[in-house]
Scaffold this motif. Structure first.
Motif, PDB file in Angstrom:
ATOM      1  N   ASP A  84     -64.119  34.616  46.965  1.00 57.79           N
ATOM      2  CA  ASP A  84     -64.148  35.682  47.974  1.00 57.79           C
ATOM      3  C   ASP A  84     -64.951  35.225  49.192  1.00 57.79           C
ATOM      4  O   ASP A  84     -65.510  34.125  49.212  1.00 57.79           O
ATOM      5  CB  ASP A  84     -64.717  36.976  47.384  1.00 57.79           C
ATOM      6  N   GLN A  85     -65.000  36.109  50.193  1.00 57.78           N
ATOM      7  CA  GLN A  85     -65.682  35.765  51.444  1.00 57.78           C
ATOM      8  C   GLN A  85     -67.174  35.576  51.242  1.00 57.78           C
ATOM      9  O   GLN A  85     -67.787  34.736  51.909  1.00 57.78           O
ATOM     10  CB  GLN A  85     -65.411  36.825  52.521  1.00 57.78           C
ATOM     11  N   ASP A  86     -67.777  36.333  50.336  1.00 61.73           N
ATOM     12  CA  ASP A  86     -69.213  36.159  50.075  1.00 61.73           C
ATOM     13  C   ASP A  86     -69.509  34.738  49.611  1.00 61.73           C
ATOM     14  O   ASP A  86     -70.489  34.127  50.042  1.00 61.73           O
ATOM     15  CB  ASP A  86     -69.714  37.167  49.033  1.00 61.73           C
ATOM     16  N   GLU A  87     -68.657  34.206  48.733  1.00 60.91           N
ATOM     17  CA  GLU A  87     -68.846  32.820  48.278  1.00 60.91           C
ATOM     18  C   GLU A  87     -68.623  31.831  49.418  1.00 60.91           C
ATOM     19  O   GLU A  87     -69.379  30.874  49.561  1.00 60.91           O
ATOM     20  CB  GLU A  87     -67.880  32.486  47.134  1.00 60.91           C
ATOM     21  N   VAL A  88     -67.585  32.042  50.209  1.00 58.72           N
ATOM     22  CA  VAL A  88     -67.329  31.168  51.360  1.00 58.72           C
ATOM     23  C   VAL A  88     -68.554  31.153  52.265  1.00 58.72           C
ATOM     24  O   VAL A  88     -69.052  30.090  52.648  1.00 58.72           O
ATOM     25  CB  VAL A  88     -66.079  31.625  52.152  1.00 58.72           C
ATOM     26  N   ASP A  89     -69.057  32.342  52.595  1.00 59.33           N
ATOM     27  CA  ASP A  89     -70.224  32.447  53.484  1.00 59.33           C
ATOM     28  C   ASP A  89     -71.441  31.758  52.881  1.00 59.33           C
ATOM     29  O   ASP A  89     -72.173  31.043  53.581  1.00 59.33           O
ATOM     30  CB  ASP A  89     -70.551  33.911  53.771  1.00 59.33           C
ATOM     31  N   TYR A  90     -71.686  31.970  51.592  1.00 50.41           N
ATOM     32  CA  TYR A  90     -72.848  31.389  50.911  1.00 50.41           C
ATOM     33  C   TYR A  90     -72.824  29.862  50.999  1.00 50.41           C
ATOM     34  O   TYR A  90     -73.779  29.247  51.467  1.00 50.41           O
ATOM     35  CB  TYR A  90     -72.885  31.839  49.446  1.00 50.41           C
ATOM     36  N   TYR A  91     -71.727  29.250  50.530  1.00 50.29           N
ATOM     37  CA  TYR A  91     -71.670  27.783  50.517  1.00 50.29           C
ATOM     38  C   TYR A  91     -71.635  27.208  51.931  1.00 50.29           C
ATOM     39  O   TYR A  91     -72.278  26.202  52.215  1.00 50.29           O
ATOM     40  CB  TYR A  91     -70.476  27.289  49.698  1.00 50.29           C
ATOM     41  N   TRP A  92     -70.899  27.862  52.819  1.00 54.53           N
ATOM     42  CA  TRP A  92     -70.812  27.383  54.194  1.00 54.53           C
ATOM     43  C   TRP A  92     -72.208  27.383  54.838  1.00 54.53           C
ATOM     44  O   TRP A  92     -72.631  26.377  55.409  1.00 54.53           O
ATOM     45  CB  TRP A  92     -69.859  28.267  54.991  1.00 54.53           C
ATOM     46  N   ASN A  93     -72.891  28.504  54.729  1.00 55.37           N
ATOM     47  CA  ASN A  93     -74.198  28.620  55.379  1.00 55.37           C
ATOM     48  C   ASN A  93     -75.215  27.661  54.781  1.00 55.37           C
ATOM     49  O   ASN A  93     -75.986  27.032  55.509  1.00 55.37           O
ATOM     50  CB  ASN A  93     -74.707  30.057  55.315  1.00 55.37           C
ATOM     51  N   ARG A  94     -75.251  27.536  53.474  1.00 59.71           N
ATOM     52  CA  ARG A  94     -76.224  26.656  52.817  1.00 59.71           C
ATOM     53  C   ARG A  94     -75.951  25.186  53.097  1.00 59.71           C
ATOM     54  O   ARG A  94     -76.859  24.417  53.377  1.00 59.71           O
ATOM     55  CB  ARG A  94     -76.250  26.907  51.315  1.00 59.71           C
ATOM     56  N   LEU A  95     -74.694  24.783  53.023  1.00 57.92           N
ATOM     57  CA  LEU A  95     -74.373  23.368  53.229  1.00 57.92           C
ATOM     58  C   LEU A  95     -74.410  22.963  54.693  1.00 57.92           C
ATOM     59  O   LEU A  95     -74.646  21.800  55.009  1.00 57.92           O
ATOM     60  CB  LEU A  95     -73.013  23.039  52.610  1.00 57.92           C
ATOM     61  N   CYS A  96     -74.212  23.913  55.602  1.00 58.95           N
ATOM     62  CA  CYS A  96     -74.271  23.603  57.038  1.00 58.95           C
ATOM     63  C   CYS A  96     -75.700  23.435  57.555  1.00 58.95           C
ATOM     64  O   CYS A  96     -75.890  22.852  58.626  1.00 58.95           O
ATOM     65  CB  CYS A  96     -73.577  24.697  57.852  1.00 58.95           C
ATOM     66  N   GLU A  97     -76.681  23.936  56.814  1.00 56.26           N
ATOM     67  CA  GLU A  97     -78.076  23.837  57.272  1.00 56.26           C
ATOM     68  C   GLU A  97     -78.430  22.379  57.569  1.00 56.26           C
ATOM     69  O   GLU A  97     -78.430  21.543  56.678  1.00 56.26           O
ATOM     70  CB  GLU A  97     -79.036  24.373  56.209  1.00 56.26           C
ATOM     71  N   GLY A  98     -78.669  22.074  58.834  1.00 60.72           N
ATOM     72  CA  GLY A  98     -79.010  20.718  59.242  1.00 60.72           C
ATOM     73  C   GLY A  98     -77.811  19.796  59.367  1.00 60.72           C
ATOM     74  O   GLY A  98     -77.966  18.629  59.700  1.00 60.72           O
ATOM     75  N   GLY A  99     -76.615  20.314  59.110  1.00 60.84           N
ATOM     76  CA  GLY A  99     -75.392  19.518  59.201  1.00 60.84           C
ATOM     77  C   GLY A  99     -74.567  19.937  60.389  1.00 60.84           C
ATOM     78  O   GLY A  99     -75.100  20.401  61.396  1.00 60.84           O
ATOM     79  N   GLU A 100     -73.260  19.802  60.251  1.00 59.65           N
ATOM     80  CA  GLU A 100     -72.387  20.199  61.363  1.00 59.65           C
ATOM     81  C   GLU A 100     -71.094  20.800  60.848  1.00 59.65           C
ATOM     82  O   GLU A 100     -70.534  20.369  59.843  1.00 59.65           O
ATOM     83  CB  GLU A 100     -72.106  19.021  62.290  1.00 59.65           C
ATOM     84  N   GLU A 101     -70.637  21.822  61.560  1.00 55.81           N
ATOM     85  CA  GLU A 101     -69.385  22.490  61.223  1.00 55.81           C
ATOM     86  C   GLU A 101     -68.211  21.630  61.654  1.00 55.81           C
ATOM     87  O   GLU A 101     -68.264  20.970  62.686  1.00 55.81           O
ATOM     88  CB  GLU A 101     -69.289  23.835  61.945  1.00 55.81           C
ATOM     89  N   GLY A 102     -67.161  21.678  60.865  1.00 54.02           N
ATOM     90  CA  GLY A 102     -65.907  21.055  61.234  1.00 54.02           C
ATOM     91  C   GLY A 102     -64.845  22.130  61.366  1.00 54.02           C
ATOM     92  O   GLY A 102     -65.140  23.321  61.368  1.00 54.02           O
ATOM     93  N   GLN A 103     -63.616  21.717  61.449  1.00 53.92           N
ATOM     94  CA  GLN A 103     -62.488  22.629  61.608  1.00 53.92           C
ATOM     95  C   GLN A 103     -61.868  22.910  60.243  1.00 53.92           C
ATOM     96  O   GLN A 103     -61.942  22.089  59.329  1.00 53.92           O
ATOM     97  CB  GLN A 103     -61.452  21.995  62.524  1.00 53.92           C
TER      98      GLN A 103
END
Length: 158
Positions: A84-103
Motif C-alpha cells: 500500500d501507499q504507507d509502505e511505499v512512503d515508508y521505504y521511499w522516505n527512509r531509503l532516500c535519506e541522504g540519497g537521491e530520488e530517481g524516476q
C-alpha cells in the motif's frame, strides 16, 4: 551440490558496517550476523570490518569493505514490493535519506545502492489487457518519482 540460498555481496568503500546497521533499522525482519574484522595482520586498519553478514526480510547479504575500485550503478537494483501507499512512503522516505530520488520509483540511497520501491498493484495497471488503460497508467508512472498508487489508479481508470 550446495542447497544454500544465494547471498548477495555488496562492495563498499569502508561503509559496510554502517550500511548494515542502517538497512537493519529500515527493514523490520532484519538482523546483523557475523562481522569479520581486520587484525594487526592487515591489510586494513585493525578493528575495522572486512565483511558484515546481514539479513533484510530473509534475504542474505554480505557487506564487503573492498575499497574504492568499484562503485554501485543502477545496472543492479533491489525491488521492494509494497502492499500500500504507507509502505511505499515508508521505504521511499527512509531509503532516500541522504540519497537521491530517481524516476518511476527508483532511488539511490546514501551509499549509492539502487532501489525500486514498487507498489504490488503496479504490474496489474501496466499490463492491463485494455491497451488504453495500460498506456495511461504507464504515462502517469513516467511523470513520477515516488510512485503514487491513487494517482496511478486514477490515470488507469481514465
Amino acid at each position: 551440490m550446495t542447497t544454500e540460498p544465494f547471498t548477495t555481496c555488496l562492495w563498499f568503500d569502508g561503509q559496510a558496517e554502517e550500511a548494515a546497521k542502517h538497512y537493519t533499522t529500515i527493514f523490520k525482519d532484519s538482523r546483523i550476523g557475523n562481522i569479520a574484522r581486520y587484525t594487526e595482520a592487515g591489510p586494513g586498519v585493525p578493528g575495522t570490518a572486512i565483511t558484515v553478514d546481514f539479513e533484510l526480510n530473509g534475504q542474505r547479504f554480505v557487506g564487503l569493505n573492498g575499497g574504492p575500485e568499484f562503485r554501485f550503478t543502477e545496472a543492479i537494483s533491489f525491488q521492494i514490493h509494497c502492499a500500500d501507499q504507507d509502505e511505499v512512503d515508508y521505504y521511499w522516505n527512509r531509503l532516500c535519506e541522504g540519497g537521491e530520488e530517481g524516476q518511476c520509483g527508483w532511488l539511490k540511497d546514501k551509499f549509492g545502492v539502487s532501489w525500486q520501491v514498487i507498489p504490488t498493484a503496479l504490474p496489474r495497471l501496466l499490463t492491463d489487457p485494455d491497451p488504453e488503460k495500460a498506456r495511461r497508467a504507464t504515462e502517469a508512472m513516467f511523470q513520477m518519482r515516488k510512485l503514487d498508487i491513487a494517482a496511478l489508479e486514477q490515470a488507469h481508470a481514465g
